[in-house]
Design an enzyme around this catalytic site. Structure first.
Site, PDB file in Angstrom:
ATOM      1  N   HIS A  72      50.990 -29.501 -52.198  1.00  0.00           N
ATOM      2  CA  HIS A  72      50.695 -29.784 -53.595  1.00  0.00           C
ATOM      3  C   HIS A  72      51.775 -30.701 -54.125  1.00  0.00           C
ATOM      4  O   HIS A  72      52.962 -30.394 -54.004  1.00  0.00           O
ATOM      5  CB  HIS A  72      50.615 -28.475 -54.388  1.00  0.00           C
ATOM      6  CG  HIS A  72      49.462 -27.643 -53.941  1.00  0.00           C
ATOM      7  ND1 HIS A  72      49.583 -26.646 -53.006  1.00  0.00           N
ATOM      8  CD2 HIS A  72      48.138 -27.721 -54.240  1.00  0.00           C
ATOM      9  CE1 HIS A  72      48.389 -26.131 -52.772  1.00  0.00           C
ATOM     10  NE2 HIS A  72      47.494 -26.763 -53.491  1.00  0.00           N
ATOM     11  N   ARG A  90      39.893 -16.400 -45.437  1.00  0.00           N
ATOM     12  CA  ARG A  90      38.682 -16.524 -46.251  1.00  0.00           C
ATOM     13  C   ARG A  90      37.602 -15.686 -45.608  1.00  0.00           C
ATOM     14  O   ARG A  90      37.376 -15.772 -44.395  1.00  0.00           O
ATOM     15  CB  ARG A  90      38.236 -17.994 -46.349  1.00  0.00           C
ATOM     16  CG  ARG A  90      39.241 -18.806 -47.141  1.00  0.00           C
ATOM     17  CD  ARG A  90      38.815 -20.234 -47.373  1.00  0.00           C
ATOM     18  NE  ARG A  90      39.952 -20.972 -47.956  1.00  0.00           N
ATOM     19  CZ  ARG A  90      40.008 -22.284 -48.083  1.00  0.00           C
ATOM     20  NH1 ARG A  90      38.994 -23.030 -47.681  1.00  0.00           N
ATOM     21  NH2 ARG A  90      41.069 -22.862 -48.611  1.00  0.00           N
TER      22      ARG A  90
END
Ligand SMILES: [Zn+2]
Ligand SMILES: [Zn+2]
Length: 650
Positions: free
Chosen positions: A390, A368
Site C-alpha cells: 500500500h 479467504r
C-alpha cells in the site's frame, strides 16, 4: 419496383431492389465475395445473408477473415451438434448452445450421461451433416405456434426460453437445418449460410451441467467442443490443449516434488523442500525489486477483532469470504487482505507531507473462505501470500508513483519473459467523491501510462466506486492470458480510517492509498510460472540448480567436494549418490528438469574438473569448477540462458 440505397464499407453506394438480401449484394459485387460470404453487418447489426433489406442501410459482408467469423462458426457448429444429438438420441431435449471464448457448448437433457463413444458417434454425424451442405434457414413463426410446436415435441426448456425471451413479440425466429425433421431450434441467429461451411470442428468433452447453471434446476449434460475457420487453426488449438495438459501445474507440481494438497486442509498447499525454495526465491526476488524502489517491509497480525472489519466495510461486504474465530466471547477473523492492518500502522504516527510516499510491503499469509467447489490447484486457494503493498501518497504524487509502479511491473514481467497488456478502468456511474478529483486522478494515470510507454485499453466506467485502477494481463508461453498486477487508487479507506498528513501549509490533509500487487498471489503466480516454463525453470528460479553425478562410488568423495564448492558460492546443488548407471542418473536429472548436470569420473577427479551437461544444450565439455561457478552466477544474474549455452561463453 422500389429501390433502396446500400452503402458499402469503402463509402460507395449501390441501388438495389427493396427486399434484396446481403447475399444478393455480395453477388452483385463479385462472385468471389458471394462465395466467401458468411453473414453481414447491416447498420451495425450482425444478420444472416438472407436478411431482407427494406430501407437504406450500410452493409458490410462478413467473410472468414472478418472478426465476427469465429463466433459465427462456433455458434453454428453448436447447432450442428444439437442436430446430431437429437438425431442419434431421440427424445433428447435441447437447452442452449452458445459460442464461447474457446469454442462452443450445447446443454442437453438425456437419459444417461454421454460416454466418449457417444462423442465419437456424434462428431461423425456432425461431419455427415456438414458434408450434405444443408442450409441454415431462418423462419419467422407465430409465437403461439412455436410454443405449441416445442411443447408437443417434449421440449419444455425451449418453451420456457421462448416465453422468457420473446414476451410481447408476435413472431419468433426459428432456424432449421434442412427441414423440420432434421433439426429446428428457436434462436435469434445469425448463422453461416449452410453446414458445408463448417469444416474445422472437434468435440472435446461431456460434463455435468444444470439448466441456467443453477444446481437447483434440471440436471443436464454439456457437450463442449471447438471450431475454427480453418483446419490449421483447429490443429494449432488442439495441440495447445494437449500442451496445456502436459504442463498442468498440479501434475508437474507432483512430478517435480514441489507441493501437495490434503483433504484435511482444503485450498492450502503443503510445500515440499523444492517448492519452498521456489516460493522463497520468488518472494525474495520481489523484496530485491521493492527495497531499492523505496518500499519498507512490514508484518501485520493475521487475526483481528471484527471491529476492524466493521471499520473497513469488509464485515458488511466480504464477511462470507472470511474465516471467523471465537475467542473470549469476541468474534475475530483471519485477515483476507492486508489493507486495514496497514491503515492502523499508518495512523499510529503523525505523518508529514515529507514522509510521503510511504510504501508498506507485506508477504504474510491471507485467508479467504472460497467455497470448496471452486478450489483448483494453486490457482484458487484459501491460503496464500502476495507481494502486496500500500502506497500512501499526496494527490500531486499519484502520477509519478503510478509511473514508478508501471516501470516495476515492466521489469518484473520482463524478468519472467511474460509479455503483458494493460487496461485502465475509469469512473463508474456510482462513484465516491468529486468528479474533479476523479478527472485529475485519471489524467495523471493516463499520463503515467504514456510516460512509461505502455499501450493500454480504456475501460470507461469500469473502475471501483472508490477509485480508478490499472490491471495487467500477462500472456504465457501457450498464449493464455492471466490477470496479475493491479494498481488501484482508493479515496474511501483513508476516510474510513481517518488517515491524515500534515501539509507544507501546516494543515491536515488526506492521503490517497494505492493498493498494488505485481505478481499477485505467489501461489497463483507459481502455477502460472510452472505452466509457462513447463516446469523447466530458468537457472535463477530452479529449486535444484545443479546436480553432481559421480560415475562410480569411488568418485563420491570428489563429487561431494564439488557440491560444497558450489554451495559455498550460493548455488543450489545436490549429489546423486545412488548406485545407478550414469545414463540413468542423467535421464532422472533431465526429468526433474535440473538446469545443469556435472559429471564426475576418474579424469575429472584427477584433473580437478567437471564435465558440464546443460538441460537444454546437452554436453558442454570439461572445465574447472570455478569457471562453471562464474558462468552460472552470471546466468543467474541475467535471469536468462546465455544465447548459445555456457560453452560459447567460455
Ligand atoms: Zn443459433
Ligand atoms: Zn489493499
Amino acid at each position: 419496383m422500389n429501390h433502396i440505397s446500400v452503402t458499402l464499407p469503402d463509402g460507395s453506394s449501390r441501388q438495389v431492389p427493396s427486399g434484396s438480401t446481403p447475399g444478393d449484394v455480395a453477388a452483385a459485387i463479385s462472385p468471389r465475395l458471394a462465395k466467401a460470404a458468411l453473414a453481414a453487418v447491416v447498420d451495425g447489426r450482425l444478420v444472416d445473408l438472407t436478411f431482407p433489406l427494406r430501407q437504406d442501410a450500410s452493409v458490410r459482408i462478413v467473410t472468414p477473415e472478418s472478426p465476427e467469423a469465429l463466433r459465427l462458426y462456433r455458434h453454428s457448429t453448436a447447432h450442428l451438434l444439437a442436430a446430431a444429438v437429437t438425431n442419434l438420441f431421440p427424445g433428447a431435449q435441447c437447452g442452449i448452445g452458445p459460442a464461447t471464448e474457446e469454442g462452443f457448448f450445447y446443454d442437453f437433457v438425456v437419459e444417461r450421461p454421454f460416454v466418449p463413444e457417444d462423442l465419437d458417434a456424434i462428431e461423425k454425424k456432425m461431419k455427415e451433416l456438414a458434408s450434405q451442405d444443408l442450409p441454415y434457414e431462418r423462419q419467422m413463426w407465430p409465437r403461439e405456434d412455436a410454443i405449441r410446436f416445442f411443447g408437443a415435441r417434449g421440449e419444455p426448456l425451449k418453451v420456457q426460453l421462448i416465453e422468457e425471451k420473446t414476451a410481447g413479440q408476435p413472431e419468433v425466429s426459428c432456424y432449421t437445418i434442412k427441414d423440420r425433421d432434421t433439426f429446428v431450434d428457436f434462436c435469434v441467429g445469425p448463422h453461416v449460410p449452410s453446414t458445408g461451411r463448417l469444416k474445422a470442428f472437434k468435440l472435446l468433452n461431456a460434463s455435468n451441467a444444470y439448466w441456467k447453471g443453477d444446481a437447483r434446476n434440471q440436471p443436464m449434460q454439456r457437450i463442449s467442443g471447438t471450431a475454427f475457420v480453418s483446419e490449421k487453426e483447429l490443429q494449432t488449438h488442439l495441440h495447445r490443449i494437449e500442451e496445456a495438459k502436459k504442463r498442468d501445474h498440479r501434475k508437474l507440481g507432483r512430478e517435480l516434488g514441489l507441493f501437495m494438497f490434503h483433504a484435511w486442509a482444503p485450498g492450502a498447499a503443503f510445500w515440499f523442500s523444492k517448492g519452498t525454495t521456489l516460493y522463497n526465491t520468488l518472494a525474495n526476488y520481489m523484496r530485491e525489486v521493492l527495497f531499492p524502489a523505496g518500499y519498507v517491509e512490514v508484518k501485520s497480525p493475521l487475526i483481528y477483532n471484527k471491529a476492524l472489519w466493521e471499520r473497513s466495510g469488509h464485515w458488511k461486504h466480504y464477511r462470507q469470504h472470511m474465516f471467523l474465530i471465537e475467542s473470549e466471547g469476541e468474534t475475530m477473523s483471519l485477515k483476507p487482505m492486508n489493507c486495514p492492518g496497514h491503515f492502523l500502522m499508518y495512523a499510529s504516527e503523525v505523518r508529514s507531507y515529507r514522509d510521503l510516499p510511504l510504501r508498506f510491503h507485506e508477504q504474510t499469509p491471507l485467508h479467504r473462505n472460497e467455497s470448496s467447489g471452486v478450489l483448483s490447484g494453486l490457482t484458487r486457494v484459501r491460503q496464500f501470500s502476495q507481494d502486496d503493498a500500500h502506497c500512501f501518497v499526496r494527490e500531486d504524487q499519484i502520477g509519478e508513483e503510478v509511473e514508478r509502479l508501471i516501470r516495476l511491473v515492466q521489469r518484473v514481467y520482463g524478468d519472467f519473459g511474460l509479455p503483458f497488456t494493460a487496461k485502465l478502468s475509469t469512473r463508474p456511474a456510482d462513484f465516491l467523491g468529486e468528479v474533479a478529483t476523479w478527472d485529475r486522478a485519471e489524467t495523471q494515470l493516463k499520463a503515467a501510462l504514456d510516460r512509461a510507454g505502455l499501450a493500454y485499453a480504456l475501460n470507461e466506467g469500469d473502475g471501483a466506486f472508490y477509485g480508478p485502477k490499472i490491471d495487467c494481463d500477462v500472456t504465457d508461453a501457450l498464449g493464455r492470458k492471466w490477470q496479475c498486477a493491479t494498481i488501484q487508487l482508493d479515496y474511501e479507506q483513508p476516510q474510513n480510517f481517518d488517515l491524515k498528513y500534515t501539509g507544507a501549509d501546516n494543515a491536515e490533509h488526506r492521503p490517497i492509498v494505492i493498493h498494488r500487487a505485481i505478481v499477485g498471489s505467489f501461489e497463483r503466480f507459481i502455477a502460472i510460472l510452472i505452466e509457462h516454463y513447463a516446469g523447466a525453470f530458468p537457472l535463477w528460479l530452479a529449486p535444484v540448480q545443479v546436480t553432481v553425478l559421480p560415475i562410480a562410488d569411488r568418485h563420491l568423495e570428489y563429487a561431494q567436494s564439488v557440491r560444497e564448492r558450489l554451495a559455498a558460492s550460493g548455488l543450489r546443488a545436490e549429489v546423486d549418490d545412488r548406485q545407478e548407471k550414469i545414463g540413468y542418473k542423467i535421464r532422472e536429472a533431465q526429468l526433474q528438469k535440473v538446469p545443469y548436470m556435472l559429471v564426475t569420473g576418474d579424469r575429472e577427479a584427477s584433473e580437478g574438473t567437471i564435465s558440464v551437461r546443460s538441460r537444454t544444450a546437452g554436453d558442454q565439455g570439461a572445465r574447472s569448477v570455478d569457471d562453471f561457478v562464474g558462468q552460472a552466477l552470471a546466468e543467474i544474474a541475467a535471469k536468462r540462458e546465455p544465447e548459445a549455452g555456457l560453452a560459447a561463453a567460455s
